[in-house]
Motif scaffolding. Structure first.
Motif, PDB file in Angstrom:
ATOM      1  N   GLY A  89       0.803  -1.219   0.000  1.00 22.58           N
ATOM      2  CA  GLY A  89       0.000   0.000   0.000  1.00 22.58           C
ATOM      3  C   GLY A  89       0.830   1.260   0.000  1.00 22.58           C
ATOM      4  O   GLY A  89       0.303   2.372   0.119  1.00 22.58           O
ATOM      5  N   GLU A  90       2.165   1.111  -0.140  1.00 24.11           N
ATOM      6  CA  GLU A  90       3.071   2.252  -0.114  1.00 24.11           C
ATOM      7  C   GLU A  90       3.595   2.562  -1.520  1.00 24.11           C
ATOM      8  O   GLU A  90       3.355   1.819  -2.470  1.00 24.11           O
ATOM      9  N   THR A  91       4.353   3.646  -1.636  1.00 28.55           N
ATOM     10  CA  THR A  91       4.952   4.035  -2.908  1.00 28.55           C
ATOM     11  C   THR A  91       6.105   3.095  -3.237  1.00 28.55           C
ATOM     12  O   THR A  91       6.954   2.815  -2.384  1.00 28.55           O
ATOM     13  N   ILE A  92       6.135   2.620  -4.478  1.00 22.60           N
ATOM     14  CA  ILE A  92       7.200   1.721  -4.935  1.00 22.60           C
ATOM     15  C   ILE A  92       7.977   2.414  -6.054  1.00 22.60           C
ATOM     16  O   ILE A  92       7.374   2.935  -7.002  1.00 22.60           O
ATOM     17  N   HIS A  93       9.296   2.411  -5.949  1.00 17.44           N
ATOM     18  CA  HIS A  93      10.147   3.023  -6.966  1.00 17.44           C
ATOM     19  C   HIS A  93      11.034   1.980  -7.631  1.00 17.44           C
ATOM     20  O   HIS A  93      11.518   1.049  -6.975  1.00 17.44           O
ATOM     21  N   LEU A  94      11.254   2.185  -8.917  1.00 16.97           N
ATOM     22  CA  LEU A  94      12.240   1.422  -9.675  1.00 16.97           C
ATOM     23  C   LEU A  94      13.200   2.431 -10.274  1.00 16.97           C
ATOM     24  O   LEU A  94      12.772   3.416 -10.882  1.00 16.97           O
ATOM     25  N   ALA A  95      14.495   2.221 -10.073  1.00 17.58           N
ATOM     26  CA  ALA A  95      15.478   3.199 -10.535  1.00 17.58           C
ATOM     27  C   ALA A  95      16.680   2.504 -11.162  1.00 17.58           C
ATOM     28  O   ALA A  95      16.949   1.329 -10.900  1.00 17.58           O
ATOM     29  N   GLN A  96      17.388   3.252 -11.990  1.00 13.16           N
ATOM     30  CA  GLN A  96      18.651   2.815 -12.563  1.00 13.16           C
ATOM     31  C   GLN A  96      19.665   3.944 -12.408  1.00 13.16           C
ATOM     32  O   GLN A  96      19.288   5.090 -12.119  1.00 13.16           O
ATOM     33  N   MET A  97      20.950   3.610 -12.572  1.00 20.00           N
ATOM     34  CA  MET A  97      22.003   4.605 -12.436  1.00 20.00           C
ATOM     35  C   MET A  97      22.277   5.254 -13.779  1.00 20.00           C
ATOM     36  O   MET A  97      22.389   4.589 -14.801  1.00 20.00           O
ATOM     37  N   ASP A  98      22.379   6.573 -13.770  1.00 14.77           N
ATOM     38  CA  ASP A  98      22.666   7.318 -14.991  1.00 14.77           C
ATOM     39  C   ASP A  98      23.720   8.375 -14.686  1.00 14.77           C
ATOM     40  O   ASP A  98      23.440   9.365 -14.020  1.00 14.77           O
ATOM     41  N   GLN A  99      24.938   8.138 -15.169  1.00 14.59           N
ATOM     42  CA  GLN A  99      26.031   9.089 -14.968  1.00 14.59           C
ATOM     43  C   GLN A  99      26.207   9.435 -13.483  1.00 14.59           C
ATOM     44  O   GLN A  99      26.398  10.593 -13.114  1.00 14.59           O
ATOM     45  N   GLY A 100      26.132   8.421 -12.637  1.00 15.51           N
ATOM     46  CA  GLY A 100      26.334   8.627 -11.210  1.00 15.51           C
ATOM     47  C   GLY A 100      25.127   9.165 -10.464  1.00 15.51           C
ATOM     48  O   GLY A 100      25.191   9.383  -9.252  1.00 15.51           O
ATOM     49  N   GLN A 101      24.026   9.378 -11.171  1.00 16.50           N
ATOM     50  CA  GLN A 101      22.808   9.878 -10.541  1.00 16.50           C
ATOM     51  C   GLN A 101      21.697   8.825 -10.660  1.00 16.50           C
ATOM     52  O   GLN A 101      21.832   7.842 -11.376  1.00 16.50           O
ATOM     53  N   VAL A 102      20.594   9.075  -9.966  1.00 12.52           N
ATOM     54  CA  VAL A 102      19.458   8.154  -9.978  1.00 12.52           C
ATOM     55  C   VAL A 102      18.474   8.568 -11.066  1.00 12.52           C
ATOM     56  O   VAL A 102      18.029   9.720 -11.102  1.00 12.52           O
ATOM     57  N   LEU A 103      18.140   7.632 -11.938  1.00 12.89           N
ATOM     58  CA  LEU A 103      17.082   7.846 -12.916  1.00 12.89           C
ATOM     59  C   LEU A 103      15.901   6.982 -12.507  1.00 12.89           C
ATOM     60  O   LEU A 103      15.994   5.753 -12.486  1.00 12.89           O
ATOM     61  N   TYR A 104      14.799   7.632 -12.140  1.00 18.02           N
ATOM     62  CA  TYR A 104      13.591   6.887 -11.777  1.00 18.02           C
ATOM     63  C   TYR A 104      12.908   6.432 -13.066  1.00 18.02           C
ATOM     64  O   TYR A 104      12.508   7.261 -13.888  1.00 18.02           O
ATOM     65  N   VAL A 105      12.786   5.118 -13.245  1.00 16.75           N
ATOM     66  CA  VAL A 105      12.223   4.605 -14.490  1.00 16.75           C
ATOM     67  C   VAL A 105      10.780   4.128 -14.345  1.00 16.75           C
ATOM     68  O   VAL A 105      10.083   3.974 -15.341  1.00 16.75           O
ATOM     69  N   ASP A 106      10.336   3.916 -13.115  1.00 19.02           N
ATOM     70  CA  ASP A 106       8.925   3.564 -12.915  1.00 19.02           C
ATOM     71  C   ASP A 106       8.554   3.813 -11.467  1.00 19.02           C
ATOM     72  O   ASP A 106       9.415   3.889 -10.579  1.00 19.02           O
ATOM     73  N   LYS A 107       7.254   3.927 -11.230  1.00 15.29           N
ATOM     74  CA  LYS A 107       6.768   4.259  -9.894  1.00 15.29           C
ATOM     75  C   LYS A 107       5.331   3.794  -9.739  1.00 15.29           C
ATOM     76  O   LYS A 107       4.544   3.853 -10.689  1.00 15.29           O
ATOM     77  N   ARG A 108       5.004   3.302  -8.540  1.00 17.48           N
ATOM     78  CA  ARG A 108       3.626   3.021  -8.183  1.00 17.48           C
ATOM     79  C   ARG A 108       3.274   3.891  -6.985  1.00 17.48           C
ATOM     80  O   ARG A 108       3.973   3.848  -5.971  1.00 17.48           O
ATOM     81  N   ASN A 109       2.227   4.668  -7.097  1.00 14.64           N
ATOM     82  CA  ASN A 109       1.832   5.534  -5.996  1.00 14.64           C
ATOM     83  C   ASN A 109       1.213   4.738  -4.858  1.00 14.64           C
ATOM     84  O   ASN A 109       0.630   3.659  -5.068  1.00 14.64           O
ATOM     85  N   ALA A 110       1.330   5.276  -3.669  1.00 13.52           N
ATOM     86  CA  ALA A 110       0.728   4.645  -2.497  1.00 13.52           C
ATOM     87  C   ALA A 110      -0.791   4.682  -2.609  1.00 13.52           C
ATOM     88  O   ALA A 110      -1.360   5.446  -3.386  1.00 13.52           O
ATOM     89  N   ALA A 111      -1.445   3.843  -1.808  1.00 13.68           N
ATOM     90  CA  ALA A 111      -2.906   3.825  -1.790  1.00 13.68           C
ATOM     91  C   ALA A 111      -3.445   5.224  -1.469  1.00 13.68           C
ATOM     92  O   ALA A 111      -4.460   5.658  -2.014  1.00 13.68           O
ATOM     93  N   LYS A 112      -2.730   5.928  -0.591  1.00 10.63           N
ATOM     94  CA  LYS A 112      -3.012   7.334  -0.318  1.00 10.63           C
ATOM     95  C   LYS A 112      -1.785   8.114  -0.782  1.00 10.63           C
ATOM     96  O   LYS A 112      -0.815   8.256  -0.030  1.00 10.63           O
ATOM     97  N   PRO A 113      -1.783   8.587  -2.029  1.00  8.15           N
ATOM     98  CA  PRO A 113      -0.580   9.190  -2.616  1.00  8.15           C
ATOM     99  C   PRO A 113      -0.014  10.338  -1.792  1.00  8.15           C
ATOM    100  O   PRO A 113      -0.743  11.088  -1.152  1.00  8.15           O
ATOM    101  N   VAL A 114       1.322  10.431  -1.837  1.00  3.07           N
ATOM    102  CA  VAL A 114       2.050  11.461  -1.106  1.00  3.07           C
ATOM    103  C   VAL A 114       2.861  12.271  -2.101  1.00  3.07           C
ATOM    104  O   VAL A 114       3.492  11.711  -3.011  1.00  3.07           O
TER     105      VAL A 114
END
Length: 259
Positions: A101-126
């Motif tokens: 029921g929480e926010t889920i993130h999927l990320a990859q590394m891009d030039q030493g930084q975080v690239l968020y490639v997908d996301k699922r919002n929480a049941a009560k989005p924040v």
């Protein structure tokens, strides 16, 4: 100011301009780009014209503004489908989202930084910084630290050199020495925590996505707020995260994830 591209020549300069337009997240006028760019007015205008002619940018004559073009969107979609973990990881993100029921993130590394490639919002989005396609700092996010911890030393050294170590909150690790100590602990336990290090009130537990040979290909996290959860509650999801990460890695390798 845009970075000098050196041997990359015109292509590098054009990519600089594309980055500037895309980073604004809205249509941007020539005067704004000129104020940010290191290129002379004539050079910037020529690059914008070429990018527009090639469909990489679109120009609105009425407002005089530029925005990302359809051709670039097509290329971005192709990259997402063929080089991103997102299509592979979708079932596991959906499952984690439903179970926690929480926010889920999927990320990859891009030039030493975080690239968020997908996301699922929480049941009560924040409301929070992250979002698919956004780039964030690696040194003060759960997914970033999870990936940094398992990089080979030469790659880690290069990634650390790209960190700003800006202090976003009182909990931000603001030096390479502090971060390295944290990364050692992450390697020992197999998961990372974000203790309100990037955004006040935002906490998470993250696990790296590693191939059978130990190559870092991404990270997965469950994120919540201090108003409705605790680090202990999120850390209780660590085993589930690691199991999902291992299954994503296996699916990626079976799919011959690009090296």
């Amino acid at each position: 100011m845009a970075a000098e591209t050196g041997a990359d020549g015109t292509v590098g300069k054009a990519l600089d301009v594309l980055d500037m337009v895309a980073a604004r997240g809205r249509p941007v006028r020539f005067s704004e780009l000129l104020a940010q760019s290191a290129y002379p007015k004539a050079t910037l205008y020529r690059l914008l014209q070429t990018l527009t002619n090639q469909g990489m940018l679109a120009h609105d004559a009425a407002s005089g503004s530029y925005r990302v073009g359809i051709r670039l969107l097509r290329l971005a979609h192709a990259a997402w489908a063929t080089a991103s973990l997102a299509p592979i990881a979708r079932p596991w993100l959906d499952q984690l989202s439903a179970e926690t029921g929480e926010t889920i993130h999927l990320a990859q590394m891009d030039q030493g930084q975080v690239l968020y490639v997908d996301k699922r919002n929480a049941a009560k989005p924040v409301e929070m910084f992250s979002g698919a396609g956004k780039v964030g700092p690696a040194y003060c996010t759960g997914v970033g630290k999870a990936m940094l911890a398992f990089l080979p030393e030469p790659e880690l050294e290069a990634a650390l050199a790209r960190q700003s170590f800006h202090r976003f909150t009182p909990g931000t690790l603001d030096s390479p020495q502090k971060l390295r100590a944290e990364l050692q602990a992450i390697r020992a336990c197999g998961h990372a925590l974000d203790r309100e290090e990037h955004e006040p009130g935002i906490i998470c537990c993250a696990a790296p996505i590693l191939t059978r040979t130990g190559q870092v290909i991404g990270a997965l996290s469950v994120t919540s707020t201090t108003a409705r959860s605790t680090l202990e509650a999120l850390e209780a999801q660590a085993d589930r995260l690691r199991d999902s990460a291992a299954q994503i890695a296996g699916a990626a390798e079976d799919w011959r994830f690009p090296q």
